[in-house]
Write a protein that holds these residues in place. Structure first.
Motif, mmCIF file in Angstrom:
data_model
loop_
_atom_site.group_PDB
_atom_site.id
_atom_site.type_symbol
_atom_site.label_atom_id
_atom_site.label_comp_id
_atom_site.label_asym_id
_atom_site.label_seq_id
_atom_site.Cartn_x
_atom_site.Cartn_y
_atom_site.Cartn_z
ATOM 1 N N THR A 7 0.808 -1.207 0.000
ATOM 2 C CA THR A 7 0.000 0.000 0.000
ATOM 3 C C THR A 7 0.847 1.265 0.000
ATOM 4 O OG1 THR A 7 -0.131 -0.058 2.404
ATOM 5 C CG2 THR A 7 -1.914 -1.113 1.178
ATOM 6 N N ASP A 8 2.129 1.147 0.289
ATOM 7 C CA ASP A 8 3.004 2.314 0.301
ATOM 8 C C ASP A 8 3.414 2.686 -1.108
ATOM 9 O OD1 ASP A 8 2.939 2.484 3.035
ATOM 10 O OD2 ASP A 8 4.850 1.473 3.327
ATOM 11 N N SER A 9 3.849 3.923 -1.248
ATOM 12 C CA SER A 9 4.362 4.340 -2.544
ATOM 13 C C SER A 9 5.837 4.674 -2.395
ATOM 14 C CB SER A 9 3.579 5.542 -3.067
ATOM 15 O OG SER A 9 3.725 6.650 -2.205
ATOM 16 N N LEU A 10 6.522 4.624 -3.484
ATOM 17 C CA LEU A 10 7.922 5.006 -3.541
ATOM 18 C C LEU A 10 7.950 6.515 -3.736
ATOM 19 C CD1 LEU A 10 10.799 3.777 -3.700
ATOM 20 C CD2 LEU A 10 10.531 3.841 -6.165
ATOM 21 N N ARG A 11 8.697 7.217 -2.906
ATOM 22 C CA ARG A 11 8.746 8.678 -2.979
ATOM 23 C C ARG A 11 9.997 9.122 -3.724
ATOM 24 N NH1 ARG A 11 7.043 7.478 2.529
ATOM 25 N NH2 ARG A 11 9.253 7.137 2.720
ATOM 26 N N ILE A 12 9.787 9.773 -4.860
ATOM 27 C CA ILE A 12 10.877 10.318 -5.660
ATOM 28 C C ILE A 12 10.871 11.829 -5.467
ATOM 29 C CG2 ILE A 12 11.819 10.646 -7.974
ATOM 30 C CD1 ILE A 12 10.381 8.039 -8.775
ATOM 31 N N VAL A 13 12.008 12.393 -5.075
ATOM 32 C CA VAL A 13 12.134 13.818 -4.850
ATOM 33 C C VAL A 13 13.028 14.392 -5.947
ATOM 34 C CG1 VAL A 13 12.815 15.629 -3.231
ATOM 35 C CG2 VAL A 13 11.898 13.457 -2.367
ATOM 36 N N VAL A 14 12.515 15.381 -6.676
ATOM 37 C CA VAL A 14 13.251 16.020 -7.765
ATOM 38 C C VAL A 14 13.824 17.337 -7.235
ATOM 39 C CG1 VAL A 14 13.136 16.859 -10.134
ATOM 40 C CG2 VAL A 14 11.652 14.967 -9.409
ATOM 41 N N LEU A 64 7.728 14.224 -6.168
ATOM 42 C CA LEU A 64 7.654 15.549 -5.579
ATOM 43 C C LEU A 64 8.564 16.481 -6.354
ATOM 44 C CD1 LEU A 64 6.446 17.234 -3.293
ATOM 45 C CD2 LEU A 64 8.457 16.638 -1.937
ATOM 46 N N ASP A 65 7.965 17.453 -7.023
ATOM 47 C CA ASP A 65 8.673 18.477 -7.776
ATOM 48 C C ASP A 65 8.874 19.656 -6.825
ATOM 49 O OD1 ASP A 65 9.705 20.171 -9.691
ATOM 50 O OD2 ASP A 65 7.815 20.405 -10.790
ATOM 51 N N THR A 66 10.121 19.930 -6.457
ATOM 52 C CA THR A 66 10.408 20.901 -5.409
ATOM 53 C C THR A 66 10.785 22.279 -5.960
ATOM 54 O OG1 THR A 66 12.759 20.347 -5.314
ATOM 55 C CG2 THR A 66 11.257 19.055 -3.922
ATOM 56 N N ALA A 67 10.745 23.266 -5.068
ATOM 57 C CA ALA A 67 11.215 24.614 -5.394
ATOM 58 C C ALA A 67 12.727 24.572 -5.557
ATOM 59 C CB ALA A 67 10.829 25.583 -4.285
ATOM 60 N N GLY A 68 13.245 25.369 -6.451
ATOM 61 C CA GLY A 68 14.687 25.377 -6.686
ATOM 62 C C GLY A 68 15.386 26.537 -6.023
ATOM 63 N N THR A 69 14.900 26.983 -4.890
ATOM 64 C CA THR A 69 15.500 28.132 -4.234
ATOM 65 C C THR A 69 15.897 27.819 -2.800
ATOM 66 O OG1 THR A 69 14.894 30.274 -3.270
ATOM 67 C CG2 THR A 69 13.118 28.941 -4.069
ATOM 68 N N ASP A 70 16.967 28.443 -2.350
ATOM 69 C CA ASP A 70 17.431 28.245 -0.975
ATOM 70 C C ASP A 70 16.451 28.791 0.049
ATOM 71 O OD1 ASP A 70 19.754 26.920 -1.597
ATOM 72 O OD2 ASP A 70 20.963 28.739 -1.718
ATOM 73 N N GLY A 83 12.166 11.197 1.491
ATOM 74 C CA GLY A 83 12.318 10.633 0.154
ATOM 75 C C GLY A 83 12.995 9.273 0.141
ATOM 76 N N ASP A 84 12.706 8.518 -0.907
ATOM 77 C CA ASP A 84 13.330 7.216 -1.127
ATOM 78 C C ASP A 84 14.336 7.265 -2.270
ATOM 79 O OD1 ASP A 84 11.665 5.782 0.783
ATOM 80 O OD2 ASP A 84 10.041 6.040 -0.671
ATOM 81 N N VAL A 85 14.006 8.044 -3.300
ATOM 82 C CA VAL A 85 14.818 8.154 -4.509
ATOM 83 C C VAL A 85 14.948 9.636 -4.828
ATOM 84 C CG1 VAL A 85 14.929 7.615 -6.980
ATOM 85 C CG2 VAL A 85 13.948 5.950 -5.390
ATOM 86 N N PHE A 86 16.113 10.043 -5.311
ATOM 87 C CA PHE A 86 16.342 11.454 -5.594
ATOM 88 C C PHE A 86 16.825 11.635 -7.023
ATOM 89 C CE2 PHE A 86 15.649 12.517 -1.298
ATOM 90 C CZ PHE A 86 16.064 11.396 -0.595
#
Length: 119
Positions: A7-14, A64-70, A83-86
């Motif tokens: 039931t879990d999903s793999l979390r990919i963080v971009v 997960l499409d993230t913000a590209g700012t500090d 995250g699981d995968v980056f």
């Protein structure tokens, strides 16, 4: 691949600098649409079910499409922790964006506190 319950999903963080094409890559993968215009992202999340040629059960993937700012560094660390995968994205014509990707790689290693494999 990390161990997951059915039931879990793999979390990919971009992750990557602003304007390097993170959203364009995600939208091309998830929806098959290429975005040519630039619209800064704060955070977008997409879910897709993928299969691996019939050899394994299909798996739900959360991208997960993230913000590209500090400016959002605390949120970025939270995304890394969950995250699981980056996917680290940089622009081939920007040394600064490559250096940022290298910094992000080191941050991932630090937060995850374990060996991070490279592809």
């Amino acid at each position: 691949m990390p161990d997951k319950k059915e039931t879990d999903s793999l979390r990919i963080v971009v992750l990557g600098s602003s304007g390097v094409g993170k959203s364009a890559i995600v939208m091309q993968y998830v929806r098959g649409v290429f975005i040519e215009s630039y619209d800064p992202t704060l955070e977008d999340s997409f879910t897709k079910t993928i299969s691996f040629g019939g050899h394994y059960e299909p798996i739900n993937v959360e991208i997960l499409d993230t913000a590209g700012t500090d400016q959002f560094a605390a949120m970025r660390d939270m995304y890394i922790g969950n995250g699981d995968v980056f996917l680290l994205v940089y622009s081939v014509d920007s040394k600064a964006s490559f250096n940022e990707a290298c910094s992000l790689y080191n941050r991932i290693k630090s937060i995850k506190n374990k060996k991070v494999s490279q592809m």
